[in-house]
Design a protein around this motif. Structure first.
Motif, mmCIF file in Angstrom:
data_model
loop_
_atom_site.group_PDB
_atom_site.id
_atom_site.type_symbol
_atom_site.label_atom_id
_atom_site.label_comp_id
_atom_site.label_asym_id
_atom_site.label_seq_id
_atom_site.Cartn_x
_atom_site.Cartn_y
_atom_site.Cartn_z
ATOM 1 N N LEU A 37 -11.048 6.178 -2.896
ATOM 2 C CA LEU A 37 -11.987 5.632 -3.880
ATOM 3 C C LEU A 37 -11.510 5.874 -5.310
ATOM 4 C CD1 LEU A 37 -14.609 4.441 -4.910
ATOM 5 C CD2 LEU A 37 -15.785 6.539 -4.238
ATOM 6 N N ARG A 76 -8.967 3.412 -6.464
ATOM 7 C CA ARG A 76 -9.571 2.113 -6.796
ATOM 8 C C ARG A 76 -10.197 2.150 -8.189
ATOM 9 N NH1 ARG A 76 -9.464 -1.886 -3.426
ATOM 10 N NH2 ARG A 76 -8.851 -1.511 -1.267
ATOM 11 N N GLN A 77 -10.771 3.286 -8.553
ATOM 12 C CA GLN A 77 -11.309 3.414 -9.905
ATOM 13 C C GLN A 77 -10.192 3.413 -10.943
ATOM 14 O OE1 GLN A 77 -13.517 7.075 -9.333
ATOM 15 N NE2 GLN A 77 -15.458 5.964 -9.208
ATOM 16 N N LEU A 83 -18.379 2.621 -6.828
ATOM 17 C CA LEU A 83 -17.519 1.449 -6.878
ATOM 18 C C LEU A 83 -18.186 0.417 -7.781
ATOM 19 C CD1 LEU A 83 -16.355 0.755 -3.206
ATOM 20 C CD2 LEU A 83 -14.857 0.978 -5.186
ATOM 21 N N VAL A 103 -16.079 -4.542 -0.496
ATOM 22 C CA VAL A 103 -14.693 -4.703 -0.956
ATOM 23 C C VAL A 103 -13.956 -5.710 -0.075
ATOM 24 C CG1 VAL A 103 -12.485 -3.527 -1.288
ATOM 25 C CG2 VAL A 103 -14.607 -2.398 -1.986
ATOM 26 N N TYR A 110 -15.920 -8.244 -3.123
ATOM 27 C CA TYR A 110 -16.992 -7.810 -4.023
ATOM 28 C C TYR A 110 -18.123 -8.859 -4.094
ATOM 29 C CZ TYR A 110 -13.567 -4.343 -5.525
ATOM 30 O OH TYR A 110 -12.649 -3.322 -5.552
#
Length: 215
Positions: free
Chosen positions: A34, A37-38, A106, A210, A214
């Motif tokens: 995660l 992804r950020q 997210l 995801v 999205y």
């Protein structure tokens, strides 16, 4: 744009409600942790600070494989403090604005880009979706919607944990971040599409989100 902002990602907690034995920053989202992804959405920013506590060394190792210029801040009291402490520890010598992003959140890539393009204080909100939301009450002024208060019981929208605030205005606190932000209200709201990961159901829904682009 990036020179005036310090990005703080708070991921010191143990994520016990999720029940995977891992800090939520490291949970796998379609083949990537995660936090990666950020960070992929923050490549244009130079001052990024990651607050670590539980499984700190694992988080540091994962982040450094992706980017080696991240500043790590330790919250050694992560078992007894909230996100306010993590943000305040990381806020020392920050730029004009602090952007606080929870390590279990997210955000739709386009929405985060728009949020970060704002040159004023603002709070990221969404329609209530989680089991234990922090609500925001709002009011309209001059054709804009402002947050007026936080509540655990009632409100118009849900706070996502995303906020941009002037560094000089942030008071010190050790409990929940919204508790030290409340005296700073009113503040303009910014609606985003996001998924917070607290429970296994949240986790499964985030992965589907995801996978579906999205949508």
């Amino acid at each position: 744009m990036s020179a005036a902002k310090t990005i703080i990602i708070s991921c010191a907690g143990s994520g016990t409600r999720l029940g995977l034995g891992s800090t939520k920053a490291l949970v796998d989202i379609k083949g990537k942790p995660l936090i990666i992804r950020q960070l992929e959405l923050l490549d244009d920013y130079d001052d990024i600070r990651v607050v670590v506590g539980y499984q700190a060394q694992k988080v540091i190792e994962v982040v450094r494989k992706y980017r080696d210029d991240i500043l790590f801040v330790f919250n050694h009291e992560y078992k007894t403090t909230g996100t306010a402490a993590s943000v305040c520890y990381a806020a020392k010598y920050a730029n004009e604005y602090i952007v606080s992003l929870d390590g279990d959140l997210l955000v739709h890539p386009a929405d985060l880009k728009l949020f970060l393009s704002q040159n004023e204080e603002c709070i990221g909100v969404c329609n209530p979706t989680t089991n234990e939301p922090v609500f925001i009450s709002t009011f309209m002024k001059d054709d804009r919607v402002y947050a007026s208060s936080f509540s655990r019981e009632h409100g118009d929208l849900e706070w996502t944990g995303l906020v941009q605030v002037k560094t000089e205005r942030l008071p010190f606190g050790t409990a929940h971040l919204y508790q030290i932000l409340e005296p700073l209200l009113p503040m303009p709201i910014f609606t985003i599409r996001a998924r917070e990961i607290d429970t296994m159901n949240d986790y499964e829904n985030a992965i589907k989100w995801v996978v579906n682009g999205y949508e």
